[in-house]
Design a protein around this motif. Structure first.
Motif, PDB file in Angstrom:
ATOM      1  N   GLY A   1       7.864  -2.461   0.365  1.00 20.59           N
ATOM      2  CA  GLY A   1       6.554  -2.354  -0.260  1.00 20.59           C
ATOM      3  C   GLY A   1       6.608  -1.893  -1.691  1.00 20.59           C
ATOM      4  O   GLY A   1       7.562  -2.180  -2.384  1.00 20.59           O
ATOM      5  N   GLY A   2       5.611  -1.054  -2.048  1.00 17.57           N
ATOM      6  CA  GLY A   2       4.752  -0.351  -1.150  1.00 17.57           C
ATOM      7  C   GLY A   2       5.486   0.502  -0.112  1.00 17.57           C
ATOM      8  O   GLY A   2       6.650   0.796  -0.209  1.00 17.57           O
TER       9      GLY A   2
ATOM     10  N   GLY B   1      -5.712  -2.531 -11.714  1.00 14.05           N
ATOM     11  CA  GLY B   1      -6.750  -3.548 -11.622  1.00 14.05           C
ATOM     12  C   GLY B   1      -6.195  -4.917 -11.304  1.00 14.05           C
ATOM     13  O   GLY B   1      -6.743  -5.657 -10.470  1.00 14.05           O
ATOM     14  N   GLU B   2      -5.094  -5.287 -11.969  1.00 16.48           N
ATOM     15  CA  GLU B   2      -4.478  -6.589 -11.725  1.00 16.48           C
ATOM     16  C   GLU B   2      -3.896  -6.671 -10.313  1.00 16.48           C
ATOM     17  O   GLU B   2      -3.987  -7.705  -9.648  1.00 16.48           O
ATOM     18  CB  GLU B   2      -3.380  -6.843 -12.762  1.00 16.48           C
ATOM     19  CG  GLU B   2      -3.882  -6.999 -14.189  1.00 16.48           C
ATOM     20  CD  GLU B   2      -4.580  -8.332 -14.405  1.00 16.48           C
ATOM     21  OE1 GLU B   2      -4.460  -9.224 -13.545  1.00 16.48           O
ATOM     22  OE2 GLU B   2      -5.257  -8.482 -15.445  1.00 16.48           O
ATOM     23  N   VAL B   3      -3.269  -5.580  -9.866  1.00 17.34           N
ATOM     24  CA  VAL B   3      -2.720  -5.568  -8.509  1.00 17.34           C
ATOM     25  C   VAL B   3      -3.830  -5.773  -7.487  1.00 17.34           C
ATOM     26  O   VAL B   3      -3.699  -6.575  -6.547  1.00 17.34           O
ATOM     27  CB  VAL B   3      -1.960  -4.250  -8.239  1.00 17.34           C
ATOM     28  CG1 VAL B   3      -1.623  -4.115  -6.750  1.00 17.34           C
ATOM     29  CG2 VAL B   3      -0.696  -4.188  -9.076  1.00 17.34           C
ATOM     30  N   ARG B   4      -4.930  -5.058  -7.650  1.00 18.99           N
ATOM     31  CA  ARG B   4      -6.050  -5.204  -6.706  1.00 18.99           C
ATOM     32  C   ARG B   4      -6.565  -6.645  -6.689  1.00 18.99           C
ATOM     33  O   ARG B   4      -6.886  -7.178  -5.619  1.00 18.99           O
ATOM     34  CB  ARG B   4      -7.176  -4.239  -7.070  1.00 18.99           C
ATOM     35  CG  ARG B   4      -6.861  -2.780  -6.744  1.00 18.99           C
ATOM     36  CD  ARG B   4      -8.119  -1.934  -6.764  1.00 18.99           C
ATOM     37  NE  ARG B   4      -8.709  -1.876  -8.095  1.00 18.99           N
ATOM     38  CZ  ARG B   4      -8.422  -0.935  -9.005  1.00 18.99           C
ATOM     39  NH1 ARG B   4      -7.543   0.018  -8.710  1.00 18.99           N
ATOM     40  NH2 ARG B   4      -8.999  -0.943 -10.188  1.00 18.99           N
TER      41      ARG B   4
ATOM     42  N   THR C   1       2.189  -2.573  -5.860  1.00 19.46           N
ATOM     43  CA  THR C   1       1.557  -1.760  -4.823  1.00 19.46           C
ATOM     44  C   THR C   1       0.268  -1.144  -5.364  1.00 19.46           C
ATOM     45  O   THR C   1       0.080  -1.053  -6.579  1.00 19.46           O
ATOM     46  CB  THR C   1       2.523  -0.648  -4.344  1.00 19.46           C
ATOM     47  OG1 THR C   1       1.967   0.026  -3.223  1.00 19.46           O
ATOM     48  CG2 THR C   1       2.804   0.357  -5.444  1.00 19.46           C
ATOM     49  N   ARG C   2      -0.610  -0.743  -4.454  1.00 17.70           N
ATOM     50  CA  ARG C   2      -1.842  -0.076  -4.835  1.00 17.70           C
ATOM     51  C   ARG C   2      -1.974   1.209  -4.027  1.00 17.70           C
ATOM     52  O   ARG C   2      -1.383   1.356  -2.947  1.00 17.70           O
ATOM     53  CB  ARG C   2      -3.073  -0.957  -4.613  1.00 17.70           C
ATOM     54  CG  ARG C   2      -3.326  -1.377  -3.180  1.00 17.70           C
ATOM     55  CD  ARG C   2      -4.744  -1.912  -2.999  1.00 17.70           C
ATOM     56  NE  ARG C   2      -5.734  -0.846  -3.141  1.00 17.70           N
ATOM     57  CZ  ARG C   2      -7.035  -1.033  -3.305  1.00 17.70           C
ATOM     58  NH1 ARG C   2      -7.522  -2.258  -3.366  1.00 17.70           N
ATOM     59  NH2 ARG C   2      -7.863  -0.016  -3.425  1.00 17.70           N
TER      60      ARG C   2
ATOM     61  N   PHE D   1       0.833  -1.198   0.000  1.00 16.83           N
ATOM     62  CA  PHE D   1       0.000   0.000   0.000  1.00 16.83           C
ATOM     63  C   PHE D   1       0.870   1.252   0.000  1.00 16.83           C
ATOM     64  O   PHE D   1       1.900   1.310   0.661  1.00 16.83           O
ATOM     65  CB  PHE D   1      -0.914   0.024   1.228  1.00 16.83           C
ATOM     66  CG  PHE D   1      -1.725  -1.218   1.415  1.00 16.83           C
ATOM     67  CD1 PHE D   1      -2.657  -1.599   0.467  1.00 16.83           C
ATOM     68  CD2 PHE D   1      -1.563  -2.008   2.537  1.00 16.83           C
ATOM     69  CE1 PHE D   1      -3.412  -2.755   0.623  1.00 16.83           C
ATOM     70  CE2 PHE D   1      -2.309  -3.163   2.715  1.00 16.83           C
ATOM     71  CZ  PHE D   1      -3.243  -3.542   1.750  1.00 16.83           C
ATOM     72  N   CYS D   2       0.434   2.265  -0.755  1.00 19.99           N
ATOM     73  CA  CYS D   2       1.069   3.584  -0.761  1.00 19.99           C
ATOM     74  C   CYS D   2      -0.020   4.647  -0.746  1.00 19.99           C
ATOM     75  O   CYS D   2      -1.139   4.402  -1.214  1.00 19.99           O
ATOM     76  CB  CYS D   2       1.932   3.784  -2.015  1.00 19.99           C
ATOM     77  SG  CYS D   2       3.436   2.782  -2.069  1.00 19.99           S
ATOM     78  N   GLU D   3       0.321   5.847  -0.233  1.00 18.55           N
ATOM     79  CA  GLU D   3      -0.661   6.928  -0.238  1.00 18.55           C
ATOM     80  C   GLU D   3      -0.851   7.504  -1.635  1.00 18.55           C
ATOM     81  O   GLU D   3      -1.911   7.999  -1.981  1.00 18.55           O
ATOM     82  CB  GLU D   3      -0.282   8.025   0.769  1.00 18.55           C
ATOM     83  CG  GLU D   3       0.897   8.895   0.383  1.00 18.55           C
ATOM     84  CD  GLU D   3       2.244   8.304   0.761  1.00 18.55           C
ATOM     85  OE1 GLU D   3       3.244   9.043   0.711  1.00 18.55           O
ATOM     86  OE2 GLU D   3       2.287   7.104   1.119  1.00 18.55           O
TER      87      GLU D   3
END
Length: 449
Positions: free
Chosen positions: A109-110, A334-337, A67-68, A55-57
């Motif tokens: 990460g992320g 989309g693929e990451v999610r 990362t998303r 996760f990143c902001e």
């Protein structure tokens, strides 16, 4: 072996080789091997432990990491639930005869500090209680961003013995930050974060900077370096900018491959290298520079060429002597999610097997050993290679090494194989030329997603 053309040097910026084989050479493992079988005969007395937070902001324009942006309500907690299930399954697979010994650790990460302080406490608990890692006794590196380097988060990291805090600054110039698609980054915010990090007392501060940004000049590059040096960081990483498929910059400028850009990056690299050497830093690799009087960060008896690694999290990879494995890899949002959603829904039993990976046979092991050793400024003692593989490196890689020597990329010396200063400058060409034809073919066949 592939015979290289020594007459014409390749482009200097081809690929950042941080691991070999690259994840884009991995494939689905069918049937899925059991981790217990994979690790049954592996040495476990000097393992690396890596925990991945995806996760990143924000997502920087150059970033192609797994990362998303953000985490919808409850997702970070569900991710930590899955990470804990995975840790239990992996620790069980490693067994206790003998018990694994972790000698280095990292959270990446992320952005690990995207997590709230209580979630960070839980992350440490997974590493310490579930995996049995003594994080206060080994080098522990954690990555952070200026926006997430808050006092309460840093306090958690410091309380658990973090020895190295790596801050992704990239540039101190607001215009360059916008050009690199780092929205909202202001120098005042960066300086405030650096002040908090120094106040927290981490033995090693690393600052990441990037050169080759659109509109960047040698003057502005030197200004960013000077701003970083004002904090006397124990380490600095200087990264060349790449424009990769499916990233924000690729959508803005899908070409980004002009020879002039290569010349700009080489010019800025040399300027940065020379400035840091004059400032009392030693060069560890093309990218890494360390202050000569810096804290060692704890014992470091892990050898990346030979020792195994345990990766936890859906973007982490693990290494045994014969197989490198991970989960599926993607860059597109989309693929990451979808991969993260699959990861958080997995039952514990599903983490007892490897999903994606690539076998590392004897020939690939030789390539990996040479590549990872040669890209370090200290080079590779030939005796180490002979002891492990029973022959000199030129017996396996004569054409490649001859080509490097013809280009002036090697220092002379029969017992130490080492890149010259110009060879280090061309590390992102040296590494890819040591890839095997099979790995090249697998990477070329990878369908970016």
């Amino acid at each position: 072996m592939t015979v290289l053309d020594t007459a014409t040097a390749p482009r200097p910026y081809q690929s950042y080789v941080y691991a070999y084989p690259h994840k884009t050479a991995y494939g689905a493992l069918r049937p899925r091997p059991a981790l217990r079988d994979l690790w049954a005969a592996e040495p476990r007395d000097s393992l690396a432990l890596y925990l991945h937070i995806p996760f990143c902001e924000v997502r920087c324009g150059f970033c192609n990491l797994f990362t998303r942006i953000g985490a919808p309500e409850g997702l970070a907690g569900r991710y930590l639930d899955a990470l804990e299930r995975q840790a239990v399954a992996v620790r069980d697979a490693l067994g206790d005869e003998p018990a694994p010994r972790f000698t280095t650790a990292a959270f990446g990460g992320g952005t690990p500090t995207f997590l709230e302080p209580a979630e960070l406490e839980r992350l440490f608990g997974i590493a310490e209680r579930r995996m049995g890692a003594d994080l206060r006794a080994v080098p522990l590196s954690v990555e952070a961003s200026p926006a997430t380097a808050t006092a309460d988060r840093l306090a958690v990291l410091a309380a658990h013995g973090t020895t190295r805090l790596s801050l992704g600054v990239q540039t101190f110039d607001p215009a360059e930050a916008r050009a690199a698609v780092r929205p909202g980054q202001q120098r005042t915010h960066v300086e405030t974060a650096l002040g908090r990090i120094r106040d927290a007392g981490f033995p090693v501060l690393n600052i990441d900077l990037i050169y080759g940004i659109d509109g960047q000049t040698e003057r502005s590059w030197r200004a960013s370096l000077a701003a970083a040096l004002a904090w006397r960081p124990e380490e600095l990483y200087l990264y060349p900018l790449y424009v990769r498929p499916l990233t924000g910059l690729h959508r803005l400028d899908p070409a980004g491959t002009e020879a002039g850009w290569d010349e700009q990056r080489l010019r800025l690299y040399r300027a940065g290298r020379d400035l840091l050497l004059e400032a009392g830093y030693e060069q560890v690799s093309m990218r890494m520079f360390r202050a000569k009087d810096s804290h060692p960060g704890g014992p470091a008896d892990h050898a990346c060429q030979t020792d195994g690694m345990i990766g936890l999290g859906c973007g982490a990879r693990s290494y045994t002597a014969g197989l490198h494995y991970s989960f599926d890899y993607a860059v597109g949002p989309g693929e990451v999610r979808a991969i993260i959603d699959d990861y958080v829904s997995r039952p514990a039993a599903d983490f007892a097997h490897a999903d994606f990976g690539r076998a590392v046979d004897g020939t690939e092991s030789r390539r990996r050993h040479l590549l990872q050793s040669l890209l370090q400024a200290r080079g590779m003692p030939v005796a180490d290679y002979v002891e492990r593989f029973g022959c000199r490196p030129e017996a396996d890689f004569g054409p490649e090494l001859a080509a490097f020597a013809a280009r002036g990329w090697l220092d002379e010396g029969p017992e130490l194989l080492r890149l010259s200063p110009e060879g280090l400058a061309h590390s992102d060409a040296v590494g890819p030329e040591l890839f095997s034809p099979a790995v090249r073919a697998a990477m070329a066949a990878y369908d970016a997603k």
